[in-house]
Design a protein around this motif. Structure first.
Motif, PDB file in Angstrom:
ATOM      1  N   ASP A 108      27.219   9.437  30.438  1.00 29.71           N
ATOM      2  CA  ASP A 108      26.208   9.505  29.374  1.00 29.71           C
ATOM      3  C   ASP A 108      26.769   9.209  27.986  1.00 29.71           C
ATOM      4  N   CYS A 109      28.033   9.560  27.722  1.00 28.70           N
ATOM      5  CA  CYS A 109      28.558   9.333  26.354  1.00 28.70           C
ATOM      6  C   CYS A 109      29.942   8.691  26.336  1.00 28.70           C
ATOM      7  N   ARG A 110      30.518   8.396  27.502  1.00 23.03           N
ATOM      8  CA  ARG A 110      31.835   7.750  27.638  1.00 23.03           C
ATOM      9  C   ARG A 110      33.015   8.670  27.300  1.00 23.03           C
ATOM     10  N   TRP A 111      32.776   9.957  27.207  1.00 25.03           N
ATOM     11  CA  TRP A 111      33.887  10.908  27.026  1.00 25.03           C
ATOM     12  C   TRP A 111      34.781  10.820  28.259  1.00 25.03           C
ATOM     13  N   ARG A 112      36.073  10.987  28.069  1.00 24.82           N
ATOM     14  CA  ARG A 112      37.005  10.917  29.198  1.00 24.82           C
ATOM     15  C   ARG A 112      38.151  11.882  28.984  1.00 24.82           C
TER      16      ARG A 112
ATOM     17  N   HIS B 150      31.774  16.846  25.683  1.00 22.64           N
ATOM     18  CA  HIS B 150      31.138  16.364  24.453  1.00 22.64           C
ATOM     19  C   HIS B 150      29.634  16.581  24.489  1.00 22.64           C
ATOM     20  N   CYS B 151      28.977  16.096  25.577  1.00 18.15           N
ATOM     21  CA  CYS B 151      27.505  16.168  25.591  1.00 18.15           C
ATOM     22  C   CYS B 151      26.971  17.139  26.650  1.00 18.15           C
ATOM     23  N   SER B 152      27.861  17.817  27.334  1.00 15.31           N
ATOM     24  CA  SER B 152      27.504  18.816  28.354  1.00 15.31           C
ATOM     25  C   SER B 152      26.842  18.234  29.599  1.00 15.31           C
ATOM     26  N   SER B 153      26.778  16.913  29.703  1.00  8.64           N
ATOM     27  CA  SER B 153      26.157  16.307  30.883  1.00  8.64           C
ATOM     28  C   SER B 153      26.998  16.580  32.138  1.00  8.64           C
ATOM     29  N   SER B 154      26.315  16.671  33.275  1.00  9.48           N
ATOM     30  CA  SER B 154      27.041  16.788  34.547  1.00  9.48           C
ATOM     31  C   SER B 154      27.147  15.430  35.219  1.00  9.48           C
TER      32      SER B 154
HETATM   33 ZN   LIG Z   1      29.100  13.151  27.803  1.00 15.00          ZN
END
Ligand SMILES: [Zn+2]
Ligand SMILES: C[S@@+](CC[C@H](N)C(=O)[O-])C[C@H]1O[C@@H](n2cnc3c(N)ncnc32)[C@H](O)[C@@H]1O
Length: 367
Positions: free
Chosen positions: A239-243, A253-257
């Motif tokens: 969802d946000c490209r956090w790694r 970062h965005c709490s997405s699963s």
């Molecule tokens: Zn994210």
């Protein structure tokens, strides 16, 4: 044919491949340049009187020729009798003293248990078939260099093949080559660890269709145990490209699963800065492509966080992509460690927090 002053007697095919009578690919010169210098630097670091080198899958013998400058004992081996005939011709023509063998590399290496200080393994395709015998032939003061041309599976094009051959799950996105390289390193480390030998990456990189893995071997159970901490996973948020090089069930970062896990893979450094900087001191000044690669790696091994593709990140935050160099400068001004990456011209590696990377991309964007 010749390379860096060494004469080779290989097939002159337009597109050399595994069906060539005697394989020689001039496009692998960068790989050989880096390997020659790495071997030389390693040779200077260890205290042995008889530095024993094995080019286990020699083809024309070009690697062995190039290592002959610093080898005290040099063995060249190939399963193809025609290759052995040609490499013997090359040895005579280049006035090199070496012993040659016409064996399966696994047999040859297994017969030379704990014998070699530098082993080069350069097969067609996967390295997995040669890892056990390479580990057997290495000793407490060894260096090994392996070329892997199996990048399709480890970079996510063939995930099932990757699971079968490497026991790992790859990733198919902008980080696929870094993930692939880390899967290879994990595989080498674990195979050596089964023999209580520790593989420490000194310089590993990916270039075009291949990866090169070079590292020091020591017979140290405690070192192996410590390095086990470097086997883990990469988490990537769709969802946000956090790694992150850790297994996380949720994006921090965005709490997405909606996250992917790649691995198991190597989470430690892909190189050793001191070793690479010694290579930079040692490399001839006109080996431009290799020098450029070393300079990039010298910077990027200082940062562990997987690199950010500026274009992909810019599209995520909905702005025009800024120049890579502007992004690097701005992050540096803010006091973070930052470097470009050899994996991608538009990639940046930094220890800056994810939010800061996003903010800099927004502020440096031209839109
Ligand atoms: Zn994210
Ligand atoms: C990619 S080529 C080596 C290229 C060479 N090192 C260079 O830098 O130009 C692979 C070589 O491995 C040899 N080979 C394939 N299987 C082998 C095996 N099991 N044992 C030893 N040699 C093998 C092939 O005959 C071929 O010459």
């Amino acid at each position: 044919m010749e390379e860096r002053g060494w004469e080779v007697f290989a097939s002159e095919d337009d597109e050399p491949d595994k069906d060539s009578e005697v394989f020689f690919n001039p496009e692998m010169r960068l790989n050989r340049d880096v390997s020659e210098v790495a071997g030389r630097v390693f040779r200077q670091k260890i205290d042995v009187e008889d530095f024993r080198v094995c080019d286990a899958l020699s083809a024309s013998g070009i690697r062995g020729f190039r290592y002959s400058d610093y080898a005290d004992t040099l063995h060249l081996n190939d399963i193809n009798p025609e290759a052995v005939r040609r490499l013997n011709k090359g040895l005579r023509s280049n006035d090199i003293e070496a012993e040659t063998f016409n064996q399966d590399a696994n047999t040859h290496l297994s017969k030379h248990r704990n014998f070699y200080n530098f082993i080069d393994v350069d097969p067609f395709g996967s390295i997995t078939r040669f890892l056990d015998s390479t580990a057997r032939a290495a000793n407490h003061q060894s260096f090994v260099g392996l070329t892997a041309t199996d990048n399709g599976p480890v970079s996510g094009s063939y995930p099932k093949v990757c699971r079968r051959r490497y026991g790992s799950k790859p990733l198919r996105n902008s980080l696929m080559h870094e993930t692939g390289l880390r899967i290879y390193i994990k595989e080498v480390f674990q195979n050596f660890a089964r023999f209580d030998k520790c593989f420490d990456p000194k310089i590993c990189f990916q270039h075009r269709h291949y990866s090169r893995l070079m590292g020091r071997v020591t017979e140290s159970k405690s070192r192996c145990n410590k390095n086990l901490e470097n086997i883990g996973y990469m988490t990537f948020c769709y969802d946000c490209r956090w790694r992150r090089l850790e297994r996380k069930s949720q994006c921090e970062h965005c709490s997405s699963s909606n996250v992917a896990h790649a691995g198991p893979l190597w989470t430690g450094s892909i190189g050793d800065q001191r070793f690479i900087s010694d290579m930079i001191d040692e490399i001839p000044g006109d080996w431009n492509e290799a020098l450029k690669l070393l300079e990039k790696l010298n910077d990027e091994v200082q940062v562990k966080t997987p690199f950010y593709d500026i274009h992909k990140m810019a599209s995520e935050v909905d702005v025009q992509a800024p120049k890579t160099s502007d992004t690097v400068d701005r992050l540096e001004e803010k006091g973070y460690i930052v470097s470009e990456t050899h994996f991608e011209p538009t990639g940046v590696r930094t220890d800056a927090p994810f939010e800061e990377v996003r903010n800099v991309i927004k502020s440096e964007s031209t839109s």
